[in-house]
Design a protein around this motif. Sequence first.
Motif: not given
Length: 211
Positions: A26-44
């Motif tokens: 899901l997270v491309p290599p070399g990515s820090s996962g910031l976009a996924l964290k933002i998405l989870v925060g918005v959903l919460a």
Amino acid sequence: MSQYPRDEFDKIPESASRQGVHRERLVPPGSSGLALKILVGVLALAVGLAAFFILPRLGFGSGAEPTSGQSTATATADASPSPAAGADSSEPAPSDPATDGPAGGGTEGSDPTPTADPDGIDRSEPVNVYNASGIGGQATLAAGRVTADGWTVEEIADWGGAPLQNSVIFYNDPSQLETAQELSGVLGIPTLIETTEVSPDVTVVIGPGFQ
């Protein structure tokens, strides 16, 4: 080497660059996962807002404030007086000796039933006194003696009947005889006449020679 016989899955070209099947990350290599964290925060955040604004309107949650009608009913119930602790409502209210009368149930201050004097004479019966002596003030003098003995004088006036030679006490019937006799002793008038033509009350007429 594997001990199982070979099958069609083992027929892989020698020059193939992929070895086996791998899931896509899901997270491309070399990515820090910031976009996924933002998405989870918005959903919460969306779930929290929905729980805060929508669920109370649907009746969920034990901390809901009571409506205005419930508050009024509660305030009214609190304002109502309650019996004192340990009080028994079946007990009758204590009587007030200031308002309770004697054993007959009457209240204090009520007019008592008239009773006869110790000598058996009812002095509440009214008496008329008239002056036939020709001397002014004689009826008033006689009325003063009658009143001092406890009688009630109804009328004091001059005599309008036939002239009399002496003082007379008139009474109507035998029921008034004792009254007439008692007045005879008080005033010193020995003449008593029974008649219904003078007055319904016992009547004393002061004639000449009254002392």
